[in-house]
Design a protein around this motif. Structure first.
Motif, PDB file in Angstrom:
ATOM      1  N   TYR A  77     -45.734  23.501 -52.394  1.00 44.47           N
ATOM      2  CA  TYR A  77     -44.420  23.118 -52.894  1.00 44.47           C
ATOM      3  C   TYR A  77     -43.342  23.333 -51.833  1.00 44.47           C
ATOM      4  O   TYR A  77     -42.433  22.514 -51.693  1.00 44.47           O
ATOM      5  CB  TYR A  77     -44.084  23.907 -54.156  1.00 44.47           C
ATOM      6  N   VAL A 133     -37.066  25.657 -54.916  1.00 50.47           N
ATOM      7  CA  VAL A 133     -37.145  24.968 -56.210  1.00 50.47           C
ATOM      8  C   VAL A 133     -35.751  24.544 -56.659  1.00 50.47           C
ATOM      9  O   VAL A 133     -35.551  23.451 -57.195  1.00 50.47           O
ATOM     10  CB  VAL A 133     -37.799  25.882 -57.269  1.00 50.47           C
ATOM     11  N   GLY A 173     -51.512  31.362 -56.430  1.00 48.54           N
ATOM     12  CA  GLY A 173     -50.065  31.338 -56.237  1.00 48.54           C
ATOM     13  C   GLY A 173     -49.692  30.970 -54.812  1.00 48.54           C
ATOM     14  O   GLY A 173     -48.761  30.185 -54.592  1.00 48.54           O
ATOM     15  N   PHE A 219     -38.921  30.884 -52.266  1.00 45.16           N
ATOM     16  CA  PHE A 219     -39.538  29.862 -53.106  1.00 45.16           C
ATOM     17  C   PHE A 219     -38.572  29.404 -54.192  1.00 45.16           C
ATOM     18  O   PHE A 219     -38.405  28.204 -54.443  1.00 45.16           O
ATOM     19  CB  PHE A 219     -40.821  30.416 -53.732  1.00 45.16           C
ATOM     20  N   LEU A 279     -50.016  20.204 -62.346  1.00 46.51           N
ATOM     21  CA  LEU A 279     -49.652  21.522 -61.839  1.00 46.51           C
ATOM     22  C   LEU A 279     -50.735  22.502 -62.243  1.00 46.51           C
ATOM     23  O   LEU A 279     -50.864  22.840 -63.412  1.00 46.51           O
ATOM     24  CB  LEU A 279     -48.298  21.942 -62.415  1.00 46.51           C
ATOM     25  N   LEU A 329     -50.025  27.295 -54.196  1.00 48.14           N
ATOM     26  CA  LEU A 329     -48.932  26.593 -54.873  1.00 48.14           C
ATOM     27  C   LEU A 329     -47.638  26.725 -54.076  1.00 48.14           C
ATOM     28  O   LEU A 329     -46.919  25.737 -53.854  1.00 48.14           O
ATOM     29  CB  LEU A 329     -48.770  27.168 -56.283  1.00 48.14           C
ATOM     30  N   PHE A 330     -47.351  27.930 -53.609  1.00 43.59           N
ATOM     31  CA  PHE A 330     -46.161  28.159 -52.785  1.00 43.59           C
ATOM     32  C   PHE A 330     -46.187  27.263 -51.548  1.00 43.59           C
ATOM     33  O   PHE A 330     -45.216  26.565 -51.249  1.00 43.59           O
ATOM     34  CB  PHE A 330     -46.103  29.627 -52.327  1.00 43.59           C
ATOM     35  N   ALA A 353     -51.249  22.954 -67.178  1.00 42.01           N
ATOM     36  CA  ALA A 353     -50.927  24.122 -66.352  1.00 42.01           C
ATOM     37  C   ALA A 353     -51.420  25.396 -67.023  1.00 42.01           C
ATOM     38  O   ALA A 353     -52.056  26.242 -66.393  1.00 42.01           O
ATOM     39  CB  ALA A 353     -49.425  24.187 -66.105  1.00 42.01           C
ATOM     40  N   PHE A 400     -52.575  26.228 -62.018  1.00 44.89           N
ATOM     41  CA  PHE A 400     -52.361  27.623 -61.654  1.00 44.89           C
ATOM     42  C   PHE A 400     -53.677  28.304 -61.315  1.00 44.89           C
ATOM     43  O   PHE A 400     -53.725  29.518 -61.211  1.00 44.89           O
ATOM     44  CB  PHE A 400     -51.667  28.380 -62.778  1.00 44.89           C
ATOM     45  N   GLY A 425     -40.731  35.273 -52.458  1.00 47.90           N
ATOM     46  CA  GLY A 425     -40.466  34.753 -53.797  1.00 47.90           C
ATOM     47  C   GLY A 425     -39.067  34.183 -53.907  1.00 47.90           C
ATOM     48  O   GLY A 425     -38.859  33.116 -54.494  1.00 47.90           O
TER      49      GLY A 425
END
Lengths: 433, 315
Positions: free
Chosen positions: A272, A315, A265, A311, A71, A268-269, A133, A73, A308
């Motif tokens: 995922y 998750v 970010g 997201f 992971l 990553l969004f 991370a 960042f 957000g």
């Protein structure tokens, strides 16, 4: 023994799966070729180019997250450095009239992404999991802060720009119009996707999966997990650099935002939300997130908040992402037991959407009262006008949320039951997930 | 020069103690729940904004008490209704959950309080210079900040070393499973630890808000530094976090107050290089590179001690 069984079983299936395999790629290529004829406006061509760039970037990120279980960042660092390298490369080529044309410029970005990943990746990849991370975040901040100090290379806050039409021409294309950029991005996207797919099929790709699932056993087999993580990091940096260079070509500018935390970010969004567990996942995610961020920003001022929240919902309720969610239904489709589940979904959807509508209403009311407090109390969000000064609208929002929540809870329990029954029925027919 | 050293040491210790207020909560949460709370700095920001709002309505002193309580309650609720649900999907999902949470909190704060800094002032009772050294007035509020953070540090130390709850928490730092096997209500301990950890971060926010800037990007600015502290100290090590906090606090404060650059040190002896990139490096002052020093420090320490200063865990 295993060789023997492969030889005896494969001949038939190889030719048919090969056919399907190449057919798929050819179909994709034709679709990419035809897309500009369907969406021919300038705006949609730009959107398509951005989606292509985002697909490469997200897939490169998934080499880390999905394939190797790292992971990161700070993946935007290699994207951004690739972009800066491409801009500097374009300026250099134009200035010294080198015989290099624009389609080769993304390679400059890719190679610089690779070089930077190789230099910056050795220390972070020593560790895995949470430590990796955090360290990747620290390294990313290091580069992002340095970019504001080294002004001559990064151009400070304004960034640096280049002119993409000043390079050597190919086939009389000067790459000024967006349509030419679209085809450039499309070709590179197709190449990069094929290359990254091929990477997952190599022994190295399999070792990456092994490192993700059980690094200790990898050591027993005689590999060093650190080296494999490092190599995966380099590959990811290379493809991220290509994506960054394409973005730089598209905008003809590179600035500090390219390698900032926000960009990391977003990738990553996208990865995922699309689903890190499947190769197709990041592609879905890139299309979805790019389109959503462009479309939502027209509809409401606080689209990032919705983003957000969406997201977080993924998750919490669908950790496999969109691709994982779709793949879960595959055995049901094959067994033909999907209908009962779909019926349950339809029923559950009504109160769930009611609840979501209530939430959105509540958020928009709050936004209206805080952001533009002195303005006219009528607001417009998602194309709907309403008057937030009216106390009834508060009641309506509360009623929608609470009522929707209570009913949705019951219906989702029912969905769960229908799901279990359908899955058992599918298993009895021999279709396993 | 002596003046600079004294003032910078004071400021550095103060900054370090503030960092430790947050890093301690982060470390205990990480040790017990196994999840690095990405949104920890967001609770610091929430503390500052709650503090601002409550001190506007009722004054600073109620805010000092109520704002951390509120943030702690939110933190406990996040653990109970969010993290616990995500737990079964593994640590990556937990980390991503807190990442999304940090994003949402920042957006929410921007919506409610706007993007520009709010006018969060030092309470009038403490708005006077505490003492004057070498013609510099040292504000009383900073002394107050130092006292509060030291008091909380001592209280934490006593609670951890002397009480039964502290004993359980300490045991869970090294043997989290065993604590569960011994029949403690691990779920409730987790929720409490998360709530208290976030409340501590909020205390830091309430007292740091008036001195620093209370703005919607304060979590974004501080968050990465907080993780650097935890990584340098060694994941899951409280003493390590303490040393790293003070180290970063002092190093950064001293760096900000220094104006030297390679060019000013070597003067005319510098190489006559006219390469623009090298000129940039040559002319940059120490104060300018202060923001990146923590990250450089992290990389250097990880090169020589991959587990951090006092770390024992791999991840």
């Amino acid at each position: 023994m295993s060789n023997l069984s492969k030889v005896t079983v494969l001949p038939h299936s190889v030719s048919s799966s090969n056919l399907r395999f190449y057919g798929l790629w050819t179909a994709t290529a034709i679709a990419l070729l035809a897309l500009p004829y369907v969406f021919s406006s300038g705006g949609s061509l730009t959107t398509l180019s951005l989606i292509g760039i985002s697909i490469i970037f997200s897939l490169s990120y998934n080499i880390l997250l999905g394939q190797t279980g790292m992971l990161s960042f700070g993946h935007a660092v290699y994207y951004g450095l690739g972009g800066f390298a491409a801009i500097h490369g374009m300026n250099l080529i134009a200035r010294s009239k080198l015989p290099v044309s624009l389609p080769l410029v993304p390679l400059i970005g890719g190679i610089s992404g690779l070089v930077f990943a190789a230099t910056l990746g050795w220390v972070p990849t020593r560790r895995s999991g949470t430590a990796f991370a955090m360290i990747s975040l620290g390294v990313a901040e290091l580069i992002a802060s340095s970019s504001l100090i080294l002004r001559s290379f990064f151009g400070g806050e304004a960034g640096i720009s280049a002119n993409r039409t000043k390079l050597m021409r190919v086939f009389e294309w000067n790459f000024g119009p967006q349509i030419q950029i679209y085809y450039l991005v499309a070709v590179w996207t197709l190449l990069a996707v094929i290359a990254m797919y091929a990477l997952t099929r190599t022994p190295f790709g399999r070792m990456c999966n092994a490192v993700r699932d059980n690094p200790e056993r990898v050591q027993f087999v005689g590999y060093d997990p650190h080296v494999i993580r490092f190599l995966a990091f380099c590959f990811a940096g290379f493809f991220a650099g290509i994506a960054g260079a394409l973005a730089a070509i598209n905008f003809e500018i590179a600035n500090a935002a390219y390698l900032g935390a926000a960009q990391s970010g977003v990738v990553l969004f996208a990865t995922y939300i699309g689903g890190a567990g499947f190769f197709i996942g990041p592609i879905i995610g890139a299309i979805f997130v790019t389109y959503l961020s462009l479309a939502l920003s027209d509809l409401t001022a606080v689209w990032q908040l919705y983003f957000g929240l969406f997201f977080i919902a993924i998750v919490m309720f669908a950790p496999g992402g969109i691709a994982g969610l779709l793949m879960k239904h595959l055995p049901l489709v094959r067994a033909g037991t999907l209908v009962t589940v779909l019926r349950a979904y339809l029923v559950a959807l009504v109160p769930t959407l009611t609840m979501i509508a209530g939430f959105i209403l509540a958020i928009e009311i709050v936004v209206q009262h805080t952001v533009n407090a002195d303005e006219y109390p009528h607001t417009k969000a998602f194309g709907v006008h309403f008057n937030t000064a009216n106390p009834l609208i508060w009641l309506l929002a509360a009623a929608l949320v609470i009522g929707g929540f209570v009913i949705a809870r019951c219906t989702w329990k029912w969905v769960g039951k229908a799901w279990d029954e359908a899955l058992i029925a599918a298993r009895e027919k021999g279709f396993h997930a | 020069v002596l003046e600079l050293i004294v003032i910078s040491t004071l400021n550095g210790v103060l900054y370090g103690m503030l960092l430790f207020l947050m890093a301690s909560g982060l470390t205990v949460i990480f040790s017990m729940l196994g999840v690095l709370n990405f949104a920890h700095a967001s609770f610091y920001m929430l503390g500052a904004f709650f503090g601002f709002q409550i001190s506007r309505w009722f004054g600073f002193w109620p805010a000092l008490l109520v704002a951390p309580l509120l943030a702690g309650l939110i933190g406990a609720a996040v653990e109970r209704y969010g993290l616990r649900h995500v737990h079964k999907n593994g640590h990556v999902a937990e980390l991503l959950f807190t990442f999304g949470l940090a994003f949402v909190i920042e957006e929410a704060v921007q919506i409610i309080w706007g993007k520009s800094p709010v006018d969060y002032r030092v309470p009038r009772l403490l708005d006077f210079p505490a003492f004057t050294i070498f013609s510099t007035n040292y504000p009383a509020f900073k002394i107050f900040m130092l006292l509060v953070s030291v008091a909380i540090f001592l209280a934490l130390l006593i609670a951890l070393k002397m009480t039964r709850v502290g004993l359980i928490v300490q045991a869970a730092l090294t043997h989290p499973r065993m604590v569960g096997h011994l029949g403690h209500n691990v779920d409730r301990i987790f929720m409490m630890v998360f709530g208290i950890g976030t409340a501590l971060a909020a205390v830091a926010g309430v007292i740091a808000g008036p001195a620093l800037q209370t703005q919607s990007n304060m979590a974004e600015l501080l968050g990465p530094i907080l993780f650097v502290v935890v990584v340098i100290g060694g994941l899951g090590s409280l003493p390590g976090a303490f040393i790293a906090s003070l180290l970063i606090g002092l190093v950064q404060t001293f760096a900000v107050s220094m104006n030297g650059s390679l060019a000013s040190i070597f003067g005319p002896l510098g190489p006559g290089n006219k390469q623009p990139l090298l000129v940039d490096i040559w002319n940059v002052t120490i104060a300018q590179i202060a923001p990146i020093i923590p990250y450089l420090l992290m990389v250097v320490i990880l090169l020589f001690r991959p587990k951090g200063l006092l770390g024992t865990r791999e991840s």
